[in-house]
Write a protein that holds these residues in place. Structure first.
Motif, short mmCIF file in Angstrom:
data_model
loop_
_atom_site.label_atom_id
_atom_site.label_comp_id
_atom_site.label_asym_id
_atom_site.label_seq_id
_atom_site.Cartn_x
_atom_site.Cartn_y
_atom_site.Cartn_z
N ARG C 37 31.38 74.78 -2.96
CA ARG C 37 31.37 75.53 -1.71
C ARG C 37 32.78 75.52 -1.13
O ARG C 37 33.49 74.53 -1.23
CB ARG C 37 30.39 74.90 -0.72
N HIS C 38 33.16 76.65 -0.56
CA HIS C 38 34.44 76.73 0.12
C HIS C 38 34.20 76.76 1.63
O HIS C 38 33.30 77.45 2.10
CB HIS C 38 35.20 78.00 -0.29
N LEU C 39 34.99 76.00 2.36
CA LEU C 39 34.88 76.03 3.82
C LEU C 39 36.23 76.46 4.39
O LEU C 39 37.27 75.89 4.06
CB LEU C 39 34.51 74.64 4.36
N ASP C 40 36.19 77.49 5.23
CA ASP C 40 37.43 77.97 5.84
C ASP C 40 37.69 77.19 7.12
O ASP C 40 36.90 76.34 7.53
CB ASP C 40 37.34 79.47 6.10
N ALA C 41 38.81 77.48 7.73
CA ALA C 41 39.25 76.70 8.89
C ALA C 41 38.21 76.71 10.01
O ALA C 41 37.92 75.68 10.62
CB ALA C 41 40.59 77.23 9.40
N LEU C 42 37.64 77.88 10.28
CA LEU C 42 36.69 77.98 11.39
C LEU C 42 35.41 77.20 11.07
O LEU C 42 34.83 76.54 11.94
CB LEU C 42 36.38 79.46 11.67
N LEU C 44 35.23 74.59 9.11
CA LEU C 44 35.56 73.17 9.21
C LEU C 44 35.62 72.73 10.67
O LEU C 44 35.11 71.67 11.03
CB LEU C 44 36.90 72.88 8.53
N GLU C 45 36.23 73.58 11.49
CA GLU C 45 36.29 73.24 12.92
C GLU C 45 34.89 73.12 13.49
O GLU C 45 34.60 72.25 14.29
CB GLU C 45 37.08 74.32 13.67
N SER C 46 33.99 74.00 13.02
CA SER C 46 32.61 73.95 13.51
C SER C 46 31.92 72.66 13.10
O SER C 46 31.14 72.08 13.86
CB SER C 46 31.82 75.14 12.97
N VAL C 47 32.24 72.19 11.90
CA VAL C 47 31.65 70.92 11.45
C VAL C 47 32.12 69.79 12.35
O VAL C 47 31.35 68.91 12.75
CB VAL C 47 32.02 70.63 9.97
N VAL C 48 33.42 69.83 12.71
CA VAL C 48 33.97 68.79 13.57
C VAL C 48 33.22 68.75 14.91
O VAL C 48 32.96 67.69 15.46
CB VAL C 48 35.48 69.03 13.81
N GLU C 53 23.49 65.08 16.08
CA GLU C 53 22.10 65.38 15.77
C GLU C 53 21.96 66.45 14.68
O GLU C 53 21.15 66.34 13.77
CB GLU C 53 21.43 65.85 17.07
N ARG C 54 22.80 67.48 14.78
CA ARG C 54 22.73 68.60 13.83
C ARG C 54 23.22 68.17 12.45
O ARG C 54 22.69 68.56 11.42
CB ARG C 54 23.57 69.79 14.34
N LEU C 55 24.27 67.34 12.46
CA LEU C 55 24.81 66.83 11.20
C LEU C 55 23.74 66.00 10.49
O LEU C 55 23.56 66.06 9.28
CB LEU C 55 26.06 65.98 11.50
N ARG C 56 23.05 65.22 11.29
CA ARG C 56 21.99 64.37 10.78
C ARG C 56 20.90 65.21 10.11
O ARG C 56 20.38 64.85 9.06
CB ARG C 56 21.41 63.59 11.97
N GLU C 57 20.58 66.35 10.73
CA GLU C 57 19.54 67.23 10.17
C GLU C 57 19.91 67.73 8.78
O GLU C 57 19.06 67.93 7.92
CB GLU C 57 19.30 68.43 11.10
N LEU C 58 21.22 67.91 8.58
CA LEU C 58 21.68 68.41 7.27
C LEU C 58 21.40 67.41 6.15
O LEU C 58 21.35 67.77 4.99
CB LEU C 58 23.18 68.71 7.32
N LEU C 59 21.28 66.13 6.53
CA LEU C 59 21.06 65.10 5.52
C LEU C 59 19.60 64.99 5.11
O LEU C 59 19.26 64.27 4.18
CB LEU C 59 21.58 63.75 6.05
N ASP C 60 18.72 65.70 5.80
CA ASP C 60 17.31 65.73 5.40
C ASP C 60 17.21 66.48 4.07
O ASP C 60 17.59 67.65 3.99
CB ASP C 60 16.51 66.46 6.51
N PRO C 61 16.73 65.81 3.03
CA PRO C 61 16.67 66.46 1.72
C PRO C 61 15.90 67.78 1.74
O PRO C 61 16.22 68.70 1.00
CB PRO C 61 15.97 65.43 0.83
N SER C 62 14.91 67.89 2.62
CA SER C 62 14.11 69.12 2.70
C SER C 62 14.82 70.23 3.47
O SER C 62 14.33 71.35 3.53
CB SER C 62 12.75 68.84 3.35
#
Lengths: 416, 164, 73
Positions: C37-42, C44-48, C53-62
């Motif tokens: 996967r490629h992530l552009d600057a925007l 990446l900034e959004s991930v920061v 809570e939202r980051l945590r949701e991404l770790l849900d295998p489902s």
């Protein structure tokens, strides 16, 4: 058959079966290791968010973690799905743990984040499961302690007077903090854990067991425990004990002599300490580090920190690392070097201690005379100004303190 | 790292002869003979917790300079080093010997070992890979560096106070 | 492109700076799964700035890779 601890533990002798009976070991796990405060590690081992290290409490496999908000947790290494280990590496950095068996994923606080193909469970968030958490976790001077009992004495109450000894260790750092960042040697002994605990503040053995290294290095350690020594053995209560070597170090009156060195060898350290503490620095630099056994498994031997892990009635792993003083790089190199030379499987001191633990365990297989004698110095003990029992440098005052507390914990359920 | 064909390098046969002798001296507790193999800038290292730790910052099982090797040997010779008194009965096999590099008068070699130790505790198997730095001197070969990476360096180890 | 491996016992990814496009992107390769996967600057900034809570949701295998809801990949 019920073990009658009050009969097996007497003021001046203890029964050999306490070291050899698997039934006693099983009861110790429940009444001591999964009830009182047990030292697990140090906060400096998980310095950054996401850091984790695998540890043990008794025979339990636990993961010490630091979460995003800085909290240190102790999680049981067992997936809530089918009991698999969720963590295999000795250390690492991860905010979450994913079980390799079916992919169940947990936050490093133990919270279940999710599981694959969740329709089989009716969707997301349908299971109120998580990793087991050690109910009580607390720290003192950065040492992390665990208690599996949801209620009971606080860590501060458990430590009692031993807390002051950990303070004495921390104040040796120019920043008032120690770090345990040098990794651990793990030394396996075919011996009961209590033999190790009792040996730690036994001032009677060094001249015999360690005579070989004292004679070739000209070390002054032997004389600290001689009959002429002004050092004392102190029962600190709560099963804790110490060899208080300060009277000898004060008599020498030389800064850094406790470490077998001189201030000229560590000028930067001494300068920082004087800058920080002013006149009190002399006392700190002369009195040095404690030699204290914190019940049931933390032993600070001046420059080394040991954690005793029971494995079986006749097997124990002793974990050991060098004390590192925050803000004292010149001291830390020397502390590590001296510690590595002394401790662990090849250590010039500990290899011989371990040999004695193992011979001791084999010796106790003999049927007679059944008892181990712990009366040395009973007739010359005194009570100090703080109300603690004190014996000479090589009296068995520490062992008697250990057994008295051990009995109070082990007996408690006999009455029920 | 210079060429393996350098004039000062040792050949495999010379290396093996030296390693076998060093192993025999250690197995037979010939402490003086073993100590005499070392150069003045010696380093004798048994890492703990994995092969690549920084010994200046991390705990090792053994991290001896020449002076500490001498202390270790003196202690063994007192007869009161109880973890080696009585001494362990031991034999080790050395194999898979390879020349790793030739650097000036030094040859770096690697070898596997399997050691069986017997004492009253029981019989213990020790195994690992050793890296040696061997130096050609006027009257033969000396050992400047010995790093012993135990296969179980990350696990709890039994007492290891013999010469490994 | 210089590639760095970020690995734990749970995952192993290679990251590198990709300059093939009109602007730089972070290239992330799942070395165990083979996907890139490629992530552009925007992005990446959004991930920061993503709430914890939202980051945590991404770790849900489902949440993605192992989803059995119709319509999910």
């Amino acid at each position: 058959m019920t073990v009658r601890y009050s009969e097996l533990i007497q003021p001046e002798r203890v029964h050999g079966s306490l070291y050899t009976d698997p039934g006693v070991f099983a009861e110790e796990l429940e009444r001591i290791w999964y009830r009182t405060w047990v030292c697990v590690g140090h906060v400096s081992e998980v310095a950054r968010p996401g850091d984790y290290v695998r540890k043990a409490v008794g025979t339990q496999d636990v993961i010490m973690t630091r979460s995003a908000d800085g909290e240190v947790s102790l999680l049981l290494n067992r997936c809530a799905h089918r009991g698999n280990l969720v963590c295999e590496d000795a250390r690492g950095n991860s905010s979450s743990f994913r079980c390799p068996y079916h992919g169940w994923t947990y936050r490093n606080t133990g919270e279940l984040l999710g599981y694959p193909y969740n329709q089989g469970y009716g969707g997301k968030g349908k299971l109120s499961l998580g990793l087991g958490r050690v109910p009580r976790v607390d720290t003192y001077q950065g040492f992390v302690f665990a208690s599996f009992a949801a209620d009971g004495p606080s860590l501060k109450e458990h430590l009692g007077a031993a807390a002051g000894e950990l303070d004495r260790l921390a104040r040796l750092s120019p920043e008032g903090e120690i770090e345990l960042t040098a990794g651990w040697l793990k030394h396996r002994a075919k011996a009961n854990w209590k033999l190790l605990v009792e040996n730690e503040t036994d001032g009677y053995h060094p001249q015999f067991v360690h005579g070989s290294v004292f004679s070739v290095t000209g070390s002054h350690i032997g004389s600290l425990y001689s009959d002429k020594s002004t050092a004392v053995t102190r029962d600190l209560g709560g099963g804790h004990s110490e060899n208080d070597l300060r009277p000898e170090f004060r008599r020498m009156g030389t800064p850094m002599a406790w470490f077998g060195t001189s201030e000229a060898k560590v000028p930067e350290y001494v300068r920082k300490m004087r800058e920080l503490h002013g006149e009190q620095a002399e006392e700190i630099l002369i009195e040095g580090a404690p030699h204290v056994m914190v019940f049931p498994n933390l032993f600070v031997a001046e420059i080394s920190v040991f954690m005793i892990q029971p494995v079986a009635v006749d097997e124990t792993v002793q974990h050991v690392t060098a004390v590192q003083l925050k803000g004292a790089p010149d001291m830390n190199r020397r502390l590590l070097s001296q510690c590595v030379g002394s401790v662990g499987p090849a250590g010039m001191l500990l290899a011989d201690d371990s040999e004695m633990y193992e011979r001791n365990q084999r010796g106790m297989a003999a049927r007679m005379p059944e008892w181990l004698d712990i009366r040395r110095g009973v007739g010359r003990e005194r009570v100090d100004e703080n109300g603690f029992r004190v014996g000479t440098a090589n009296d068995e005052t520490g062992m008697r303190g250990f057994w008295s507390h051990y009995r109070s914990l082990m007996e408690r359920e006999d009455a029920q | 790292m210079s060429s393996l064909a350098g004039h000062t390098g040792l050949d495999l046969h010379e290396i093996e002869e030296f390693l076998y002798r060093e192993a025999r001296l250690a197995d037979e507790h010939d402490y003086d003979g073993w100590e005499a193999l070392w150069t003045d800038d010696a380093l004798y290292w048994v890492p703990a917790g994995g092969p690549d730790i920084d010994p200046e910052r991390q705990m090792s099982v053994i991290y001896d300079n020449r002076s500490r090797i001498s202390t270790r040997i003196s202690q063994l010779k007192t007869g009161k080093r109880y973890s080696q008194s009585p001494p362990s009965n031991m034999r080790r096999l050395i194999s898979n010997v390879e020349v790793v590099a030739v650097e000036g008068t030094d040859t770096v070699a690697g070898a596997n070992f399997l050691l069986v130790e017997s004492r009253e505790r029981g019989t213990t198997l020790w195994a690992g890979r050793t890296t040696y730095r061997l130096r050609r001197v006027e009257d033969g070969i000396r050992l400047a560096y010995k790093k012993v990476v135990l296969v179980n360096s990350a696990e709890a180890l039994s007492t290891l106070s013999f010469l490994i | 492109m210089e590639q760095r491996i970020i690995a734990s016992e749970f995952a192993e990814v290679a990251v590198s700076l990709d300059t093939d496009a009109n602007g730089p992107r972070l290239r992330i390769e799942d070395l165990r799964g083979g996907r890139v996967r490629h992530l552009d600057a925007l992005e990446l900034e959004s991930v920061v700035w993503l709430p914890e809570e939202r980051l945590r949701e991404l770790l849900d295998p489902s949440a993605g890779r192992w989803s059995d809801r119709p319509g999910d990949e």
